[in-house]
Motif scaffolding. Structure first.
Motif, PDB file in Angstrom:
ATOM      1  N   ALA A 129       0.829  -1.205   0.000  1.00 21.65           N
ATOM      2  CA  ALA A 129       0.000   0.000   0.000  1.00 21.65           C
ATOM      3  C   ALA A 129       0.863   1.254   0.000  1.00 21.65           C
ATOM      4  O   ALA A 129       0.570   2.238  -0.693  1.00 21.65           O
ATOM      5  N   GLY A 130       1.950   1.203   0.761  1.00 19.58           N
ATOM      6  CA  GLY A 130       2.844   2.348   0.793  1.00 19.58           C
ATOM      7  C   GLY A 130       3.481   2.628  -0.550  1.00 19.58           C
ATOM      8  O   GLY A 130       3.699   3.785  -0.934  1.00 19.58           O
ATOM      9  N   ALA A 131       3.764   1.565  -1.299  1.00 23.86           N
ATOM     10  CA  ALA A 131       4.395   1.740  -2.613  1.00 23.86           C
ATOM     11  C   ALA A 131       3.486   2.462  -3.590  1.00 23.86           C
ATOM     12  O   ALA A 131       3.960   3.051  -4.570  1.00 23.86           O
ATOM     13  N   LEU A 132       2.188   2.459  -3.347  1.00 24.98           N
ATOM     14  CA  LEU A 132       1.279   3.235  -4.189  1.00 24.98           C
ATOM     15  C   LEU A 132       1.639   4.719  -4.137  1.00 24.98           C
ATOM     16  O   LEU A 132       1.419   5.452  -5.104  1.00 24.98           O
ATOM     17  N   GLY A 133       2.196   5.128  -3.014  1.00 24.54           N
ATOM     18  CA  GLY A 133       2.637   6.520  -2.899  1.00 24.54           C
ATOM     19  C   GLY A 133       3.746   6.839  -3.879  1.00 24.54           C
ATOM     20  O   GLY A 133       3.783   7.918  -4.480  1.00 24.54           O
ATOM     21  N   THR A 134       4.671   5.895  -4.054  1.00 20.25           N
ATOM     22  CA  THR A 134       5.750   6.107  -5.012  1.00 20.25           C
ATOM     23  C   THR A 134       5.196   6.231  -6.423  1.00 20.25           C
ATOM     24  O   THR A 134       5.653   7.064  -7.218  1.00 20.25           O
ATOM     25  N   VAL A 135       4.208   5.402  -6.765  1.00 17.43           N
ATOM     26  CA  VAL A 135       3.573   5.494  -8.080  1.00 17.43           C
ATOM     27  C   VAL A 135       2.992   6.889  -8.281  1.00 17.43           C
ATOM     28  O   VAL A 135       3.203   7.542  -9.308  1.00 17.43           O
ATOM     29  N   THR A 136       2.255   7.354  -7.280  1.00 18.49           N
ATOM     30  CA  THR A 136       1.606   8.662  -7.376  1.00 18.49           C
ATOM     31  C   THR A 136       2.634   9.776  -7.533  1.00 18.49           C
ATOM     32  O   THR A 136       2.509  10.640  -8.410  1.00 18.49           O
ATOM     33  N   GLY A 137       3.652   9.755  -6.677  1.00 17.71           N
ATOM     34  CA  GLY A 137       4.677  10.796  -6.746  1.00 17.71           C
ATOM     35  C   GLY A 137       5.405  10.800  -8.066  1.00 17.71           C
ATOM     36  O   GLY A 137       5.666  11.857  -8.658  1.00 17.71           O
ATOM     37  N   ALA A 138       5.744   9.609  -8.570  1.00 21.39           N
ATOM     38  CA  ALA A 138       6.485   9.514  -9.827  1.00 21.39           C
ATOM     39  C   ALA A 138       5.665   9.996 -11.009  1.00 21.39           C
ATOM     40  O   ALA A 138       6.201  10.588 -11.958  1.00 21.39           O
ATOM     41  N   LEU A 139       4.358   9.751 -10.979  1.00 20.47           N
ATOM     42  CA  LEU A 139       3.505  10.197 -12.078  1.00 20.47           C
ATOM     43  C   LEU A 139       3.259  11.707 -12.038  1.00 20.47           C
ATOM     44  O   LEU A 139       3.051  12.337 -13.082  1.00 20.47           O
ATOM     45  N   LEU A 140       3.296  12.293 -10.862  1.00 22.88           N
ATOM     46  CA  LEU A 140       3.000  13.714 -10.724  1.00 22.88           C
ATOM     47  C   LEU A 140       4.221  14.610 -10.861  1.00 22.88           C
ATOM     48  O   LEU A 140       4.087  15.812 -11.106  1.00 22.88           O
ATOM     49  N   VAL A 141       5.428  14.061 -10.702  1.00 25.52           N
ATOM     50  CA  VAL A 141       6.611  14.897 -10.542  1.00 25.52           C
ATOM     51  C   VAL A 141       6.874  15.818 -11.729  1.00 25.52           C
ATOM     52  O   VAL A 141       7.221  16.984 -11.546  1.00 25.52           O
ATOM     53  N   ALA A 142       6.695  15.324 -12.959  1.00 29.51           N
ATOM     54  CA  ALA A 142       7.001  16.167 -14.121  1.00 29.51           C
ATOM     55  C   ALA A 142       6.105  17.399 -14.153  1.00 29.51           C
ATOM     56  O   ALA A 142       6.569  18.527 -14.372  1.00 29.51           O
ATOM     57  N   GLY A 143       4.800  17.200 -13.921  1.00 34.05           N
ATOM     58  CA  GLY A 143       3.878  18.329 -13.932  1.00 34.05           C
ATOM     59  C   GLY A 143       4.109  19.294 -12.787  1.00 34.05           C
ATOM     60  O   GLY A 143       4.044  20.518 -12.957  1.00 34.05           O
ATOM     61  N   VAL A 144       4.385  18.764 -11.605  1.00 33.44           N
ATOM     62  CA  VAL A 144       4.619  19.618 -10.444  1.00 33.44           C
ATOM     63  C   VAL A 144       5.872  20.453 -10.637  1.00 33.44           C
ATOM     64  O   VAL A 144       5.883  21.670 -10.378  1.00 33.44           O
ATOM     65  N   ARG A 145       6.926  19.817 -11.113  1.00 36.30           N
ATOM     66  CA  ARG A 145       8.165  20.567 -11.324  1.00 36.30           C
ATOM     67  C   ARG A 145       7.985  21.634 -12.396  1.00 36.30           C
ATOM     68  O   ARG A 145       8.525  22.739 -12.296  1.00 36.30           O
ATOM     69  N   ARG A 146       7.216  21.320 -13.448  1.00 43.95           N
ATOM     70  CA  ARG A 146       6.998  22.278 -14.523  1.00 43.95           C
ATOM     71  C   ARG A 146       6.265  23.518 -14.000  1.00 43.95           C
ATOM     72  O   ARG A 146       6.541  24.643 -14.428  1.00 43.95           O
ATOM     73  N   ARG A 147       5.363  23.328 -13.060  1.00 47.27           N
ATOM     74  CA  ARG A 147       4.588  24.452 -12.541  1.00 47.27           C
ATOM     75  C   ARG A 147       5.330  25.230 -11.451  1.00 47.27           C
ATOM     76  O   ARG A 147       5.293  26.462 -11.424  1.00 47.27           O
ATOM     77  N   LEU A 148       5.974  24.525 -10.548  1.00 53.37           N
ATOM     78  CA  LEU A 148       6.546  25.177  -9.368  1.00 53.37           C
ATOM     79  C   LEU A 148       8.030  25.482  -9.513  1.00 53.37           C
ATOM     80  O   LEU A 148       8.555  26.346  -8.803  1.00 53.37           O
ATOM     81  N   GLY A 149       8.721  24.762 -10.384  1.00 53.87           N
ATOM     82  CA  GLY A 149      10.169  24.888 -10.440  1.00 53.87           C
ATOM     83  C   GLY A 149      10.832  23.852  -9.533  1.00 53.87           C
ATOM     84  O   GLY A 149      10.196  23.253  -8.657  1.00 53.87           O
ATOM     85  N   PHE A 150      12.107  23.654  -9.742  1.00 47.35           N
ATOM     86  CA  PHE A 150      12.820  22.622  -8.995  1.00 47.35           C
ATOM     87  C   PHE A 150      12.834  22.897  -7.497  1.00 47.35           C
ATOM     88  O   PHE A 150      12.529  22.021  -6.689  1.00 47.35           O
ATOM     89  N   GLY A 151      13.236  24.114  -7.108  1.00 43.54           N
ATOM     90  CA  GLY A 151      13.443  24.415  -5.689  1.00 43.54           C
ATOM     91  C   GLY A 151      12.229  24.165  -4.814  1.00 43.54           C
ATOM     92  O   GLY A 151      12.284  23.391  -3.847  1.00 43.54           O
ATOM     93  N   PRO A 152      11.078  24.822  -5.105  1.00 45.90           N
ATOM     94  CA  PRO A 152       9.887  24.585  -4.283  1.00 45.90           C
ATOM     95  C   PRO A 152       9.421  23.130  -4.298  1.00 45.90           C
ATOM     96  O   PRO A 152       8.943  22.622  -3.289  1.00 45.90           O
ATOM     97  N   THR A 153       9.555  22.479  -5.459  1.00 47.13           N
ATOM     98  CA  THR A 153       9.138  21.071  -5.541  1.00 47.13           C
ATOM     99  C   THR A 153       9.998  20.204  -4.634  1.00 47.13           C
ATOM    100  O   THR A 153       9.475  19.374  -3.870  1.00 47.13           O
TER     101      THR A 153
END
Length: 429
Positions: free
Chosen positions: A287-311
């Motif tokens: 169940a915890g590994a589902l978190g890694t799936v979620t984070g890995a799928l979201l990272v590109a979009g989050v970084r694109r919006r917020l930038g590296f530092g805040p992310t």
């Protein structure tokens, strides 16, 4: 890859662009055959690794009943990885990377395969303190080669996307792996789960045999044969001269010290504090590994919006808050949710950090810079794992988890006062 080193679309793993100048759109990942094979190989390998993640601590706990001994095993393995990282970059930058990856998989298949064979004649805990350090050392060599190969397969234009997909599917395998490992451990014993891990490395090596990597150009091989001392110094000089990587190294030094032993802590908390069995451990880890799936799928979009530092800073803060709550959790579902939150944030931060390093490091230095970076920021992590688990056994998991989590949050705040905060918003997808 050197500036302006364009590749034809029909080349192995190629993409219709000049990878580093970003003038043309990279080929979609689903159209890149070699990346697809590499992707499948690593997913299978992680599926097996997730068995060992649970099985090895369970073998120690089953034989000794000691959290401190679990932490010692983690610490010994981590120390071997740190030592290997000192030399890994120099090796990766000198040899055929595809052959190196295949050799690493075959070695780990043999080493892990020895555990269930020996266990047929009775538990031999000492063997784990031999096998795990060797596997961690070989695994570090593989990991450094892995980082250099991804960039060679997809170019810089799709690095964050490629790393995110690799992390997401690996984590998807990590959902199934711990669940199956817990069931196998409950039915057949933890040693059988280690055997599954060994088999997965054989499958991964077979897949890698069919991957074609882009040959490195003469420019990319420049300076590739200096002496060992110069090799070791090259990575240090590069990191010291780059403000963001220099700051990240220091921050991750502390973060790794605090968090390397978290899996041992969660396993001990579930079995000792809450009184659950191996099957529950596997279910929570899955169940915890589902978190890694979620984070890995979201990272590109989050970084694109917020930038590296805040992310990156936000991910470290999220890890800290989740870690602090783990020691207080008394219900299995809560432990699973907090584990998922920690792993999601760790996936975001780790993918961002790796992608940035791949993007800004010259190709011919990538192995050495990667190994130096990992050596420096993991240097104290094995000691941290031993200290964390010893303290939890002596003082209880609640105060230790709370203290470690609070320090992680402070690290995130500190990052906002370093060059990490101002790192670019969009370097790659």
């Amino acid at each position: 890859m050197t500036q302006g080193a364009a590749r034809r679309e029909d080349e192995p793993g190629g993409f219709a662009e000049t990878a580093d100048d970003g003038l043309r759109e990279p080929r979609p990942l689903w159209r890149q055959r070699d990346f697809g094979i590499f992707w499948a190989a690593q997913t299978l390998s992680v599926l097996g690794d997730s068995f060992a993640l649970i099985a090895l601590p369970l073998l120690v706990l089953e034989a000794t009943g000691s959290l401190a001994r679990m932490g010692l095993l983690t610490g010994v393995g981590g120390a071997a990885a740190v030592v290997a990282a000192v030399f890994a970059g120099a090796i990766v930058d000198r040899v055929d990377r595809r052959r190196l990856l295949i050799a690493c998989d075959l070695l780990r298949m043999g080493l892990y395969g020895a555990v269930p064979l020996v266990w047929l004649f009775g538990p031999q805990t000492w063997l784990l303190y031999v096998v795990l350090p060797l596997c961690e050392a070989v695994g570090m060599l593989f990991a450094v080669g892995y980082v250099t190969v991804v960039r060679g397969l997809v170019g810089t234009g799709r690095l964050t996307e490629a790393n995110g997909r690799l992390s997401a599917t690996a984590a998807g395998a990590g959902v199934l792996g711990p669940l199956c490992a817990g069931l196998v451990a409950a039915w057949s014993g933890p040693a059988a789960a280690v055997g599954v891990n060994a088999a997965s490395f054989g499958v991964s090596a077979t897949c890698l045999f069919f991957v074609r990597l882009r040959p490195r150009s003469a420019d990319e091989q420049q300076g590739e044969r200096p002496g060992l001392w110069q090799d070791l110094c090259t990575g240090i000089v590069f990191l010291r001269g780059h403000p963001v990587l220099r700051s990240l190294t220091g921050l991750l030094f502390v973060f790794s010290f605090l968090t390397l032993g978290i899996h041992d802590l969660v396993i001990y908390h579930l079995k000792h504090d809450l009184g659950h069995g191996d099957g529950t451990v596997g279910t929570v880890m899955a169940a915890g590994a589902l978190g890694t799936v979620t984070g890995a799928l979201l990272v590109a979009g989050v970084r694109r919006r917020l930038g590296f530092g805040p992310t990156w800073a936000g991910s470290v803060a999220g890890c800290g808050l989740a870690f602090a709550g783990l020691g207080w959790a008394r219900d299995v579902p809560v432990v699973a949710v907090l584990s998922a939150a920690f792993l999601a944030c760790a996936a975001v931060g780790g993918t961002c950090s790796m992608s940035l390093r791949q993007e800004i490091t010259p190709e011919h230095l990538l192995g050495r810079v990667t190994s130096t970076f990992w050596t420096l920021h993991y240097a104290a992590a094995p000691i941290g794992a031993a200290v964390l688990t010893w303290a939890a056994e002596e003082q209880g998991t609640t105060p230790v988890a709370l203290a470690a989590g609070a320090i992680c949050v402070l690290l995130a705040v500190a990052a906002l006062f370093t060059p990490v905060r101002g790192a670019g918003r969009t370097v790659s997808r």
